[in-house]
Motif scaffolding. Structure first.
Motif, PDB file in Angstrom:
ATOM      1  N   THR A 127     -87.059  71.013 -37.382  1.00  0.00           N
ATOM      2  CA  THR A 127     -86.426  72.292 -37.708  1.00  0.00           C
ATOM      3  C   THR A 127     -86.194  73.063 -36.414  1.00  0.00           C
ATOM      4  O   THR A 127     -87.111  73.224 -35.613  1.00  0.00           O
ATOM      5  N   THR A 185     -84.515  76.721 -34.882  1.00  0.00           N
ATOM      6  CA  THR A 185     -84.043  78.065 -35.202  1.00  0.00           C
ATOM      7  C   THR A 185     -83.615  78.764 -33.922  1.00  0.00           C
ATOM      8  O   THR A 185     -84.304  78.671 -32.904  1.00  0.00           O
ATOM      9  N   THR A 227     -80.431  78.349 -38.515  1.00  0.00           N
ATOM     10  CA  THR A 227     -81.522  77.385 -38.667  1.00  0.00           C
ATOM     11  C   THR A 227     -80.946  76.086 -39.197  1.00  0.00           C
ATOM     12  O   THR A 227     -80.130  76.094 -40.116  1.00  0.00           O
TER      13      THR A 227
END
Length: 137
Positions: free
Chosen positions: A106, A108, A130
């Motif tokens: 992930t 961001t 994101t």
């Protein structure tokens, strides 16, 4: 209303001299404001596209090279940000997380964009993006 004022008013209403100047004075501020707004909107769209591309490049490195460190992934993302200032990045995070069957990456990013509108005090825009991908385990 006096007779003199009525005659003067009628002569002004029939006289078209200066009407172009008046039309110009009314239309130019509106036109300039619209043009600045269009340019500002284009800058926001460009920055959002650059952010999406940068996150994709960083996550692509994490997917292709499972041994890449967090700093390398972030540097890959920053390195692919063309056409925007890197000083606008306020947050850039990369996390690996594992579920029962797979590993997920992930990333961001938050970007602070200063408005280009010169005559108004508008606070900066904060764009946030994101993205998640499955990483090889």
């Amino acid at each position: 209303m006096s007779l003199f004022a009525m005659r003067r008013f009628r002569s002004f209403s029939r006289d078209s001299r200066g009407s172009v100047g008046l039309d110009y004075a009314i239309a130019i501020p509106i036109l300039v404001t619209m043009m600045i707004g269009i340019v500002q909107f284009a800058v926001v769209l460009h920055t959002a596209g650059v952010m999406r591309h940068a996150l994709g490049e960083g996550l692509r490195l994490a997917k292709v090279d499972p041994t890449a460190s967090t700093i390398e992934v972030k540097d890959a993302a920053k390195g692919s940000m063309k056409g925007v200032l890197l000083s606008g990045i306020t947050k850039l995070e990369f996390r690996r997380s594992a579920t029962a069957r797979s590993q997920i990456g992930t990333m961001t990013m938050e970007y602070r964009l200063e408005p280009i509108i010169p005559f108004a005090s508008i606070p900066p825009f904060t764009l946030s993006e994101t993205r998640k991908v499955y990483l090889p385990s």
